[in-house]
Design a protein around this motif. Structure first.
Motif, PDB file in Angstrom:
ATOM      1  N   ASP A 146       0.549  -1.225  -0.007  1.00 55.21           N
ATOM      2  CA  ASP A 146      -0.078  -0.019  -0.020  1.00 55.21           C
ATOM      3  C   ASP A 146       0.956   1.207   0.065  1.00 55.21           C
ATOM      4  N   GLN A 147       1.918   1.453   0.859  1.00 58.84           N
ATOM      5  CA  GLN A 147       2.589   2.648   0.882  1.00 58.84           C
ATOM      6  C   GLN A 147       3.426   2.894  -0.529  1.00 58.84           C
ATOM      7  N   ALA A 148       3.888   1.815  -1.161  1.00 57.01           N
ATOM      8  CA  ALA A 148       4.315   2.084  -2.658  1.00 57.01           C
ATOM      9  C   ALA A 148       3.147   2.535  -3.672  1.00 57.01           C
ATOM     10  N   LEU A 149       1.988   2.174  -3.455  1.00 58.04           N
ATOM     11  CA  LEU A 149       0.900   2.595  -4.142  1.00 58.04           C
ATOM     12  C   LEU A 149       0.586   3.871  -3.895  1.00 58.04           C
ATOM     13  N   ASN A 150       0.705   4.330  -2.365  1.00 55.96           N
ATOM     14  CA  ASN A 150       0.535   5.863  -1.966  1.00 55.96           C
ATOM     15  C   ASN A 150       1.555   6.713  -2.708  1.00 55.96           C
ATOM     16  N   LEU A 151       2.823   6.291  -2.451  1.00 61.49           N
ATOM     17  CA  LEU A 151       3.938   7.221  -3.377  1.00 61.49           C
ATOM     18  C   LEU A 151       3.554   7.344  -4.917  1.00 61.49           C
ATOM     19  N   MET A 152       3.061   6.375  -5.429  1.00 59.16           N
ATOM     20  CA  MET A 152       2.905   6.327  -7.037  1.00 59.16           C
ATOM     21  C   MET A 152       1.598   7.190  -7.068  1.00 59.16           C
ATOM     22  N   ASN A 153       0.777   7.334  -6.218  1.00 55.74           N
ATOM     23  CA  ASN A 153      -0.470   7.959  -6.540  1.00 55.74           C
ATOM     24  C   ASN A 153      -1.380   7.055  -7.246  1.00 55.74           C
ATOM     25  N   ASP A 154      -1.214   5.830  -7.239  1.00 57.00           N
ATOM     26  CA  ASP A 154      -1.956   4.857  -7.948  1.00 57.00           C
ATOM     27  C   ASP A 154      -3.290   4.482  -7.085  1.00 57.00           C
ATOM     28  N   LYS A 155      -3.444   4.861  -6.012  1.00 59.88           N
ATOM     29  CA  LYS A 155      -4.528   4.641  -5.275  1.00 59.88           C
ATOM     30  C   LYS A 155      -5.283   5.953  -4.871  1.00 59.88           C
ATOM     31  N   PHE A 156      -6.294   6.222  -4.904  1.00 57.52           N
ATOM     32  CA  PHE A 156      -6.997   7.570  -4.250  1.00 57.52           C
ATOM     33  C   PHE A 156      -7.181   7.347  -2.707  1.00 57.52           C
ATOM     34  N   ILE A 157      -6.520   8.525  -1.942  1.00 56.13           N
ATOM     35  CA  ILE A 157      -6.679   8.796  -0.484  1.00 56.13           C
ATOM     36  C   ILE A 157      -7.474   9.873  -0.344  1.00 56.13           C
ATOM     37  N   ASP A 158      -8.581   9.800   0.567  1.00 58.71           N
ATOM     38  CA  ASP A 158      -9.429  10.896   0.825  1.00 58.71           C
ATOM     39  C   ASP A 158      -8.740  11.839   1.789  1.00 58.71           C
ATOM     40  N   ILE A 159      -9.499  12.868   1.926  1.00 55.73           N
ATOM     41  CA  ILE A 159      -8.971  14.017   2.938  1.00 55.73           C
ATOM     42  C   ILE A 159      -9.009  13.674   4.361  1.00 55.73           C
ATOM     43  N   ALA A 160      -9.862  13.176   4.803  1.00 54.61           N
ATOM     44  CA  ALA A 160     -10.112  12.468   5.949  1.00 54.61           C
ATOM     45  C   ALA A 160      -8.876  11.559   6.617  1.00 54.61           C
ATOM     46  N   THR A 161      -8.665  10.481   5.468  1.00 49.70           N
ATOM     47  CA  THR A 161      -7.498   9.527   5.809  1.00 49.70           C
ATOM     48  C   THR A 161      -6.148  10.444   5.892  1.00 49.70           C
ATOM     49  N   LEU A 162      -5.936  11.143   4.823  1.00 44.18           N
ATOM     50  CA  LEU A 162      -4.584  11.952   4.969  1.00 44.18           C
ATOM     51  C   LEU A 162      -4.349  12.666   6.136  1.00 44.18           C
ATOM     52  N   ALA A 163      -5.768  13.096   6.767  1.00 41.22           N
ATOM     53  CA  ALA A 163      -5.372  13.935   8.096  1.00 41.22           C
ATOM     54  C   ALA A 163      -5.089  12.949   9.362  1.00 41.22           C
ATOM     55  N   ALA A 164      -5.680  11.690   9.199  1.00 42.44           N
ATOM     56  CA  ALA A 164      -5.493  10.905  10.161  1.00 42.44           C
ATOM     57  C   ALA A 164      -4.365   9.729  10.242  1.00 42.44           C
ATOM     58  N   GLN A 165      -3.795   9.578   9.030  1.00 44.76           N
ATOM     59  CA  GLN A 165      -2.661   8.670   8.845  1.00 44.76           C
ATOM     60  C   GLN A 165      -1.352   9.231   8.434  1.00 44.76           C
ATOM     61  N   ARG A 166      -0.487   9.558   9.214  1.00 39.10           N
ATOM     62  CA  ARG A 166       0.575  10.490   8.823  1.00 39.10           C
ATOM     63  C   ARG A 166       1.635  10.025   7.887  1.00 39.10           C
ATOM     64  N   LEU A 167       1.832   8.693   8.048  1.00 38.89           N
ATOM     65  CA  LEU A 167       2.679   7.798   7.274  1.00 38.89           C
ATOM     66  C   LEU A 167       1.957   7.864   5.634  1.00 38.89           C
ATOM     67  N   THR A 168       0.584   7.703   5.698  1.00 38.06           N
ATOM     68  CA  THR A 168       0.131   7.687   4.308  1.00 38.06           C
ATOM     69  C   THR A 168       0.425   8.901   3.787  1.00 38.06           C
ATOM     70  N   LYS A 169       0.320  10.059   4.456  1.00 39.77           N
ATOM     71  CA  LYS A 169       0.033  11.309   3.950  1.00 39.77           C
ATOM     72  C   LYS A 169       1.608  11.710   3.720  1.00 39.77           C
ATOM     73  N   ALA A 170       2.718  11.255   4.151  1.00 38.70           N
ATOM     74  CA  ALA A 170       3.887  11.570   3.859  1.00 38.70           C
ATOM     75  C   ALA A 170       4.290  10.898   2.587  1.00 38.70           C
ATOM     76  N   ASN A 171       3.840   9.948   2.120  1.00 41.68           N
ATOM     77  CA  ASN A 171       4.215   9.146   1.132  1.00 41.68           C
ATOM     78  C   ASN A 171       3.198   9.925  -0.142  1.00 41.68           C
ATOM     79  N   TYR A 172       2.061   9.990   0.205  1.00 46.12           N
ATOM     80  CA  TYR A 172       1.168  10.402  -0.990  1.00 46.12           C
ATOM     81  C   TYR A 172       1.232  11.826  -1.383  1.00 46.12           C
ATOM     82  N   MET A 173       1.824  12.783  -0.516  1.00 48.06           N
ATOM     83  CA  MET A 173       2.081  14.203  -0.620  1.00 48.06           C
ATOM     84  C   MET A 173       3.539  14.419  -1.013  1.00 48.06           C
TER      85      MET A 173
END
Length: 468
Positions: free
Chosen positions: A57-84
């Protein structure tokens, strides 16, 4: 690492009776069973929810291959670091959870080690049957190590592979077995040796999609050699894999059969996934992050824009939707998805890249277009035709990224291409008026080990392969 082996050995008591693992090895608790027959050990491969999941999942987050909603980005800091693509974030500190990418992979490896250690001495089976199971476990172990190495360590570069660290290597089923964090070269040598050992014994047709067959062995060899930039060997084994299975699924036919549901405006009714156990493109099936009957991930609008016009595989899987502040392409398939195994389309595109690398552009495009014809609507389809190597390779990379979206392969390919330095991969996006960039040389391309692994490495040591 030790706690993983304790868990694996304890769950072998099928009656789920509590007992110490040391005692278990000598006496079976009442209502439990010590595995002795080949069928006992073969059942561990069928335990797909534990041993056959590949969460990247974190590789998918980095590639922006999966959509992450605003609420999840606010709650999951590692996910946000990779996704953004936040290079200032300390992902080592943020990775405090028991990351299933790491722990499930090593749980699977523990099981495959157990099979490898015992399959040849089991009862109620012929020697050929014993050797087949042993070989299948070797392929699955090698695939698991490939995934770990291409997630937590830098990509393979021949000039530095002997000096840079990969991931812990453990080959014993003993709960006290030592682990050594080997070099990248040692890890790839081990993976290649496992495949070499297994190939002579893999069946042409296996008992289930979870059990690797000969085509899977050849296909995985091609994947590994491609990652090592050995295009000659990758092409050789891609061709051998396609002799075993060269089928491509007709997504145009799927779209036509389900058009009445897919084309309904503002409707998100799910259609059945064809990418399950019986998918004609399968060499071997492994799950992604989820291992039960489910839907797949939604994808960002920007990611959706990279698909070709008329791509019915895309159209059959996602549909534009806005909910509140979030606009994305919502998933519309339900069922099973082969996110962690190997399929024929990957091998076709490995072959296409290898041919293009060798200057055989026309032949490479013939292979590429063979795949595209099963994905692009006839009204939109045109052969890709060029004599330019870079244009051909970029078309191959685009198709491969789209075909293998939500798997580890686009991430692994991007790292490989960035290390090569000719066809670099970088991303830019704008969110809320701010521009974000993932550079081709960013440290974000290597994921940090979870803190639980580095702080409790079992009978060994683990050094982080990334600074943050």
């Amino acid at each position: 690492m030790k706690n993983i082996y304790i868990k694996i050995l304890c769950v072998l008591t099928l009656g789920l009776t509590f007992a110490s693992c040391n005692d278990y090895l000598d006496d079976a608790p009442k209502g439990s069973k010590i595995p002795t027959t080949l069928a006992d050990y073969e059942a561990f491969i069928r335990d797909e929810y534990t041993n056959q999941s590949v969460n990247v999942d974190q590789a998918l987050n980095l590639m922006n291959d999966k959509f992450i909603d605003i609420a999840t980005l606010a709650a999951q800091r590692l996910t946000k670091a990779n996704y953004m693509w936040d290079e200032t974030a300390d992902r080592i500190q943020l990775n405090q959870a028991d990351e299933s990418t790491y722990y499930r992979s090593y749980m699977g490896i523990a099981t495959f080690n157990l099979i490898i250690s015992n399959a040849l001495n089991t009862t109620e089976a012929t020697e050929d049957q014993k050797r087949i199971l042993w070989a299948q476990a070797k392929i699955l172990r090698a695939m698991s190590y490939y995934n770990l190495a291409n997630f937590y360590a830098e990509t393979y570069v021949a000039s530095t592979a002997t000096t840079k660290l990969s991931v812990p290597l453990i080959t014993s089923a003993d709960i006290n077995a030592p682990s050594k964090q080997v070099s990248i070269q040692e890890m790839y040598d081990f993976i290649l040796a496992d495949v070499k050992d297994a190939l002579p014994y893999l069946p042409k047709v296996s008992q289930t999609a979870l059990h690797p067959n000969l085509g899977a062995g050849y296909a995985f060899y091609a994947r590994v050699y491609l990652q090592m930039n050995n295009y000659t060997e990758a092409l050789k084994y891609a061709d051998l894999a396609l002799v075993e299975n060269n089928k491509l699924y007709d997504w145009n036919a799927y779209y036509i059969a389900n058009k009445a549901v897919i084309d309904v405006a503002n409707s998100y009714t799910n259609t059945p996934s064809p990418m399950g156990y019986t998918y004609v493109e399968n060499y071997t099936f492994r799950h992604g992050a989820t291992t039960y009957l489910s839907t797949e991930y939604s994808i960002p609008v920007e990611r959706a824009q990279s698909f070709e016009v008329g791509d019915v595989r895309f159209k059959s899987r996602w549909k534009l939707r806005t909910v509140g502040a979030d606009t994305y392409y919502r998933r519309t398939l339900s069922g099973m998805f082969n996110y962690g195994g190997i399929t024929t389309v990957e091998v076709y595109l490995i072959k296409a890249e290898c041919l293009a690398r060798a200057g055989q552009i026309s032949q490479a495009l013939t292979v590429l277009n063979t795949v595209r014809k099963t994905r692009i609507q006839p009204a939109s389809y045109q052969d890709i035709a060029t004599t330019d190597k870079t244009t051909a390779l970029n078309a191959i990379f685009r198709t491969k990224n789209n075909e293998l979206i939500l798997t580890l392969i686009p991430f692994a390919d991007a790292r490989r291409l960035n290390a090569e330095g000719i066809y670099k991969v970088s991303f830019t996006k704008t969110a809320n008026g701010t521009t974000y960039t993932l550079k081709s040389d960013s440290h974000l391309w290597t994921m940090p080990f979870p803190q639980g692994a580095t702080q409790n490495p079992g009978n060994g040591t683990i050094t982080q392969n990334v600074s943050k």
